[in-house]
Design a protein around this motif. Sequence first.
Motif, PDB file in Angstrom:
ATOM      1  N   PRO A 152       4.194  -4.115  -4.873  1.00  0.00           N
ATOM      2  CA  PRO A 152       3.830  -4.224  -3.382  1.00  0.00           C
ATOM      3  C   PRO A 152       4.980  -4.695  -2.696  1.00  0.00           C
ATOM      4  CG  PRO A 152       2.153  -5.026  -4.652  1.00  0.00           C
ATOM      5  CD  PRO A 152       3.379  -4.887  -5.638  1.00  0.00           C
ATOM      6  N   ILE A 197       0.350  -1.442  -8.150  1.00  0.00           N
ATOM      7  CA  ILE A 197       0.418  -0.891  -6.776  1.00  0.00           C
ATOM      8  C   ILE A 197      -1.104   0.076  -6.961  1.00  0.00           C
ATOM      9  CG2 ILE A 197       2.558  -1.390  -6.195  1.00  0.00           C
ATOM     10  CD1 ILE A 197       3.203   1.404  -6.847  1.00  0.00           C
ATOM     11  N   THR A 198      -1.412   0.361  -5.920  1.00  0.00           N
ATOM     12  CA  THR A 198      -2.465   1.573  -5.515  1.00  0.00           C
ATOM     13  C   THR A 198      -2.196   2.482  -4.407  1.00  0.00           C
ATOM     14  OG1 THR A 198      -4.088   0.201  -4.344  1.00  0.00           O
ATOM     15  CG2 THR A 198      -4.395   0.007  -6.736  1.00  0.00           C
ATOM     16  N   ASP A 213      -0.775   1.568  -0.603  1.00  0.00           N
ATOM     17  CA  ASP A 213       0.456   0.211  -0.787  1.00  0.00           C
ATOM     18  C   ASP A 213       1.736   0.638  -0.127  1.00  0.00           C
ATOM     19  OD1 ASP A 213      -1.760  -1.246  -1.697  1.00  0.00           O
ATOM     20  OD2 ASP A 213      -0.912  -1.335  -3.802  1.00  0.00           O
ATOM     21  N   GLN A 214       2.167  -0.143   0.622  1.00  0.00           N
ATOM     22  CA  GLN A 214       3.576  -0.317   0.942  1.00  0.00           C
ATOM     23  C   GLN A 214       4.423  -0.741  -0.150  1.00  0.00           C
ATOM     24  OE1 GLN A 214       4.976   1.309   4.055  1.00  0.00           O
ATOM     25  NE2 GLN A 214       3.057   2.068   4.045  1.00  0.00           N
ATOM     26  N   VAL A 215       5.265   0.066  -0.734  1.00  0.00           N
ATOM     27  CA  VAL A 215       6.177  -0.294  -2.024  1.00  0.00           C
ATOM     28  C   VAL A 215       7.312  -0.579  -1.870  1.00  0.00           C
ATOM     29  CG1 VAL A 215       6.581   0.736  -4.348  1.00  0.00           C
ATOM     30  CG2 VAL A 215       4.408   1.309  -2.958  1.00  0.00           C
ATOM     31  N   THR A 273       5.513   4.467   0.446  1.00  0.00           N
ATOM     32  CA  THR A 273       4.082   4.320   0.449  1.00  0.00           C
ATOM     33  C   THR A 273       3.616   5.068  -0.649  1.00  0.00           C
ATOM     34  OG1 THR A 273       3.965   4.253   2.779  1.00  0.00           O
ATOM     35  CG2 THR A 273       2.018   4.524   1.613  1.00  0.00           C
TER      36      THR A 273
END
Length: 109
Positions: free
Chosen positions: A102, A69-70, A73-75, A16
Amino acid sequence: MRSVPIPVDTSKLAITCVKNPRPRVLNRDTGEIKTDKDGNTVFEVTVSVEDEFGRIELVKIATTGEPPITAGDQVSAVGLLGYVWEIAGRWGISYRASALLPQREAAGV
């Protein structure tokens, strides 16, 4: 001493983003930004990594180019490699990914 990259199996990890991507600073005094061999900006992303046993660690992952992504976000960390380093008796592991996406977009990668 040059470190040999170790592939990281992310299949059982929940990653995350906890801090928005930012360019990696090489020199805080001059503001010099790290670039790769092609001159592209290297970004650093702080993420939490949870393993299958519920253990959580905060780590920084470097990647070339600004990842989409920010925080929150699940990455998916595509091509994640770990590099063991040692300097003056201290050691650690640095991480680099070919892409940080993401999780919803990475399903096709």
